[in-house]
Design a protein around this motif. Structure first.
Motif, PDB file in Angstrom:
ATOM      1  N   PHE A  97      30.115  36.325  46.626  1.00  0.00           N
ATOM      2  CA  PHE A  97      31.001  36.692  47.722  1.00  0.00           C
ATOM      3  C   PHE A  97      31.743  37.978  47.371  1.00  0.00           C
ATOM      4  O   PHE A  97      31.910  38.299  46.204  1.00  0.00           O
ATOM      5  N   GLY A  98      32.230  38.665  48.372  1.00  0.00           N
ATOM      6  CA  GLY A  98      33.027  39.862  48.153  1.00  0.00           C
ATOM      7  C   GLY A  98      32.920  40.820  49.317  1.00  0.00           C
ATOM      8  O   GLY A  98      32.348  40.505  50.362  1.00  0.00           O
ATOM      9  N   ARG A  99      33.470  41.985  49.105  1.00  0.00           N
ATOM     10  CA  ARG A  99      33.444  43.027  50.132  1.00  0.00           C
ATOM     11  C   ARG A  99      32.062  43.689  50.193  1.00  0.00           C
ATOM     12  O   ARG A  99      31.265  43.562  49.263  1.00  0.00           O
ATOM     13  N   ARG A 100      31.856  44.422  51.264  1.00  0.00           N
ATOM     14  CA  ARG A 100      30.640  45.222  51.375  1.00  0.00           C
ATOM     15  C   ARG A 100      30.642  46.266  50.261  1.00  0.00           C
ATOM     16  O   ARG A 100      31.665  46.824  49.912  1.00  0.00           O
ATOM     17  N   ASN A 101      29.503  46.477  49.694  1.00  0.00           N
ATOM     18  CA  ASN A 101      29.258  47.511  48.680  1.00  0.00           C
ATOM     19  C   ASN A 101      29.981  47.279  47.352  1.00  0.00           C
ATOM     20  O   ASN A 101      30.157  48.206  46.572  1.00  0.00           O
ATOM     21  N   GLY A 155      40.240  47.856  40.335  1.00  0.00           N
ATOM     22  CA  GLY A 155      41.385  48.159  41.179  1.00  0.00           C
ATOM     23  C   GLY A 155      41.350  47.566  42.579  1.00  0.00           C
ATOM     24  O   GLY A 155      42.309  47.714  43.333  1.00  0.00           O
ATOM     25  N   VAL A 156      40.284  46.872  42.936  1.00  0.00           N
ATOM     26  CA  VAL A 156      40.168  46.330  44.291  1.00  0.00           C
ATOM     27  C   VAL A 156      40.404  44.827  44.262  1.00  0.00           C
ATOM     28  O   VAL A 156      39.540  44.050  43.829  1.00  0.00           O
ATOM     29  N   TRP A 157      41.591  44.415  44.688  1.00  0.00           N
ATOM     30  CA  TRP A 157      41.944  43.001  44.788  1.00  0.00           C
ATOM     31  C   TRP A 157      42.975  42.880  45.899  1.00  0.00           C
ATOM     32  O   TRP A 157      44.089  43.368  45.778  1.00  0.00           O
ATOM     33  N   GLY A 158      42.578  42.259  46.998  1.00  0.00           N
ATOM     34  CA  GLY A 158      43.472  42.148  48.143  1.00  0.00           C
ATOM     35  C   GLY A 158      43.203  40.888  48.929  1.00  0.00           C
ATOM     36  O   GLY A 158      42.738  39.875  48.376  1.00  0.00           O
ATOM     37  N   ASP A 159      43.460  40.939  50.212  1.00  0.00           N
ATOM     38  CA  ASP A 159      43.337  39.761  51.068  1.00  0.00           C
ATOM     39  C   ASP A 159      41.943  39.146  51.042  1.00  0.00           C
ATOM     40  O   ASP A 159      41.807  37.919  51.050  1.00  0.00           O
ATOM     41  N   THR A 160      40.912  39.975  51.023  1.00  0.00           N
ATOM     42  CA  THR A 160      39.537  39.454  51.018  1.00  0.00           C
ATOM     43  C   THR A 160      39.285  38.610  49.776  1.00  0.00           C
ATOM     44  O   THR A 160      38.770  37.489  49.859  1.00  0.00           O
ATOM     45  N   GLU A 161      39.654  39.128  48.619  1.00  0.00           N
ATOM     46  CA  GLU A 161      39.427  38.418  47.364  1.00  0.00           C
ATOM     47  C   GLU A 161      40.305  37.175  47.269  1.00  0.00           C
ATOM     48  O   GLU A 161      39.850  36.115  46.804  1.00  0.00           O
ATOM     49  N   ILE A 162      41.531  37.279  47.720  1.00  0.00           N
ATOM     50  CA  ILE A 162      42.446  36.123  47.688  1.00  0.00           C
ATOM     51  C   ILE A 162      41.917  35.011  48.592  1.00  0.00           C
ATOM     52  O   ILE A 162      41.955  33.832  48.228  1.00  0.00           O
ATOM     53  N   LYS A 163      41.377  35.373  49.738  1.00  0.00           N
ATOM     54  CA  LYS A 163      40.810  34.374  50.659  1.00  0.00           C
ATOM     55  C   LYS A 163      39.660  33.619  49.985  1.00  0.00           C
ATOM     56  O   LYS A 163      39.581  32.394  50.066  1.00  0.00           O
ATOM     57  N   VAL A 164      38.786  34.339  49.293  1.00  0.00           N
ATOM     58  CA  VAL A 164      37.675  33.685  48.584  1.00  0.00           C
ATOM     59  C   VAL A 164      38.229  32.753  47.509  1.00  0.00           C
ATOM     60  O   VAL A 164      37.801  31.598  47.391  1.00  0.00           O
ATOM     61  N   ALA A 165      39.175  33.238  46.719  1.00  0.00           N
ATOM     62  CA  ALA A 165      39.754  32.423  45.642  1.00  0.00           C
ATOM     63  C   ALA A 165      40.409  31.160  46.200  1.00  0.00           C
ATOM     64  O   ALA A 165      40.239  30.066  45.642  1.00  0.00           O
ATOM     65  N   GLU A 166      41.122  31.296  47.303  1.00  0.00           N
ATOM     66  CA  GLU A 166      41.782  30.136  47.903  1.00  0.00           C
ATOM     67  C   GLU A 166      40.775  29.143  48.480  1.00  0.00           C
ATOM     68  O   GLU A 166      40.968  27.929  48.372  1.00  0.00           O
ATOM     69  N   MET A 167      39.696  29.649  49.064  1.00  0.00           N
ATOM     70  CA  MET A 167      38.661  28.746  49.592  1.00  0.00           C
ATOM     71  C   MET A 167      37.996  27.987  48.448  1.00  0.00           C
ATOM     72  O   MET A 167      37.693  26.807  48.585  1.00  0.00           O
ATOM     73  N   CYS A 168      37.784  28.653  47.332  1.00  0.00           N
ATOM     74  CA  CYS A 168      37.198  27.981  46.167  1.00  0.00           C
ATOM     75  C   CYS A 168      38.137  26.907  45.640  1.00  0.00           C
ATOM     76  O   CYS A 168      37.700  25.795  45.320  1.00  0.00           O
ATOM     77  N   SER A 169      39.406  27.222  45.549  1.00  0.00           N
ATOM     78  CA  SER A 169      40.397  26.259  45.070  1.00  0.00           C
ATOM     79  C   SER A 169      40.435  25.045  45.993  1.00  0.00           C
ATOM     80  O   SER A 169      40.419  23.898  45.525  1.00  0.00           O
ATOM     81  N   LYS A 170      40.481  25.281  47.270  1.00  0.00           N
ATOM     82  CA  LYS A 170      40.548  24.200  48.257  1.00  0.00           C
ATOM     83  C   LYS A 170      39.325  23.284  48.171  1.00  0.00           C
ATOM     84  O   LYS A 170      39.444  22.071  48.282  1.00  0.00           O
ATOM     85  N   ARG A 171      38.156  23.874  47.934  1.00  0.00           N
ATOM     86  CA  ARG A 171      36.911  23.106  47.899  1.00  0.00           C
ATOM     87  C   ARG A 171      36.510  22.682  46.485  1.00  0.00           C
ATOM     88  O   ARG A 171      35.462  22.105  46.289  1.00  0.00           O
ATOM     89  N   LYS A 172      37.349  23.039  45.504  1.00  0.00           N
ATOM     90  CA  LYS A 172      37.078  22.715  44.097  1.00  0.00           C
ATOM     91  C   LYS A 172      35.748  23.305  43.619  1.00  0.00           C
ATOM     92  O   LYS A 172      34.950  22.660  42.933  1.00  0.00           O
ATOM     93  N   ILE A 173      35.508  24.548  43.999  1.00  0.00           N
ATOM     94  CA  ILE A 173      34.325  25.300  43.592  1.00  0.00           C
ATOM     95  C   ILE A 173      34.712  26.152  42.389  1.00  0.00           C
ATOM     96  O   ILE A 173      35.729  26.859  42.426  1.00  0.00           O
ATOM     97  N   LYS A 174      33.920  26.099  41.335  1.00  0.00           N
ATOM     98  CA  LYS A 174      34.198  26.936  40.167  1.00  0.00           C
ATOM     99  C   LYS A 174      34.119  28.397  40.592  1.00  0.00           C
ATOM    100  O   LYS A 174      33.167  28.822  41.245  1.00  0.00           O
ATOM    101  N   LEU A 175      35.125  29.174  40.196  1.00  0.00           N
ATOM    102  CA  LEU A 175      35.203  30.586  40.567  1.00  0.00           C
ATOM    103  C   LEU A 175      35.069  31.465  39.337  1.00  0.00           C
ATOM    104  O   LEU A 175      35.793  31.284  38.356  1.00  0.00           O
ATOM    105  N   ILE A 176      34.145  32.403  39.408  1.00  0.00           N
ATOM    106  CA  ILE A 176      33.986  33.431  38.384  1.00  0.00           C
ATOM    107  C   ILE A 176      34.203  34.769  39.079  1.00  0.00           C
ATOM    108  O   ILE A 176      33.503  35.091  40.039  1.00  0.00           O
ATOM    109  N   ALA A 177      35.192  35.529  38.613  1.00  0.00           N
ATOM    110  CA  ALA A 177      35.427  36.865  39.155  1.00  0.00           C
ATOM    111  C   ALA A 177      34.640  37.863  38.320  1.00  0.00           C
ATOM    112  O   ALA A 177      34.718  37.849  37.092  1.00  0.00           O
TER     113      ALA A 177
END
Length: 165
Positions: free
Chosen positions: A17-21, A101-123
């Motif tokens: 998951f992540g932003r385009r490009n 240097g790119v960490w904002g709403d898009t990345e936070i949304k993914v992290a929060e969805m993983c936390s909510k669903r108990k999905i292991k997250l690797i950044a």
């Protein structure tokens, strides 16, 4: 049952998951050591999910899922984002791809969805060959996961470290 015949439902689903490009498709190609996904410098090249089934030591049978960018503002972007978000329903591991240097709403949304669903997250901070990664940037990511890798999908030297995660 052989590893090659393992049903998809019994494989570990590893979704990118992540932003385009950000380099999601390049990382899928990097990890699989194959040209699984089309890549280019043009943002939004991946428009649908791309899946690659394979055996990954020591994890065993897995499915890598490449997704469209979650920041797609094009005419069809909303539909692409809906398809990407549906992948969370079957992901066992989420690879959140970002760049220095790119960490904002898009990345936070993914992290929060993983936390909510108990999905292991690797950044994965990709494209580390293009810019320095600041300590404060990594500290910000650590608020969401301790699993952080820095790499460049263009540098095969870091492939083994990535595979160990």
């Amino acid at each position: 049952m052989s590893l090659q015949n393992t049903p998809a439902s019994e494989r570990v689903h590893i979704a990118f998951f992540g932003r385009r490009n950000a380099g999601k498709s390049s990382l899928v190609n990097y990890i699989t050591n194959q040209a699984v996904a089309i890549t280019s410098e043009i943002a939004g090249t991946t428009t649908d999910t791309v899946e690659k089934t394979m055996e990954l030591a020591p994890a065993g049978p897995v499915i890598f899922i490449d997704t469209a960018g979650l920041d797609d503002a094009s005419d069809l972007g909303g539909e692409r984002i809906k398809k990407t978000l549906k992948v969370f329903e079957r992901a066992d591991i989420a690879i959140l791809v970002t760049t220095p240097g790119v960490w904002g709403d898009t990345e936070i949304k993914v992290a929060e969805m993983c936390s909510k669903r108990k999905i292991k997250l690797i950044a994965v901070v990709n494209k580390c060959d293009t810019a320095a990664v600041e300590v404060s940037f990594l500290e910000n990511i650590r608020r969401y996961t301790e699993n952080i890798l820095q790499c460049s999908a263009l540098d095969p030297a870091g492939r083994e470290e990535f595979m160990e995660q």
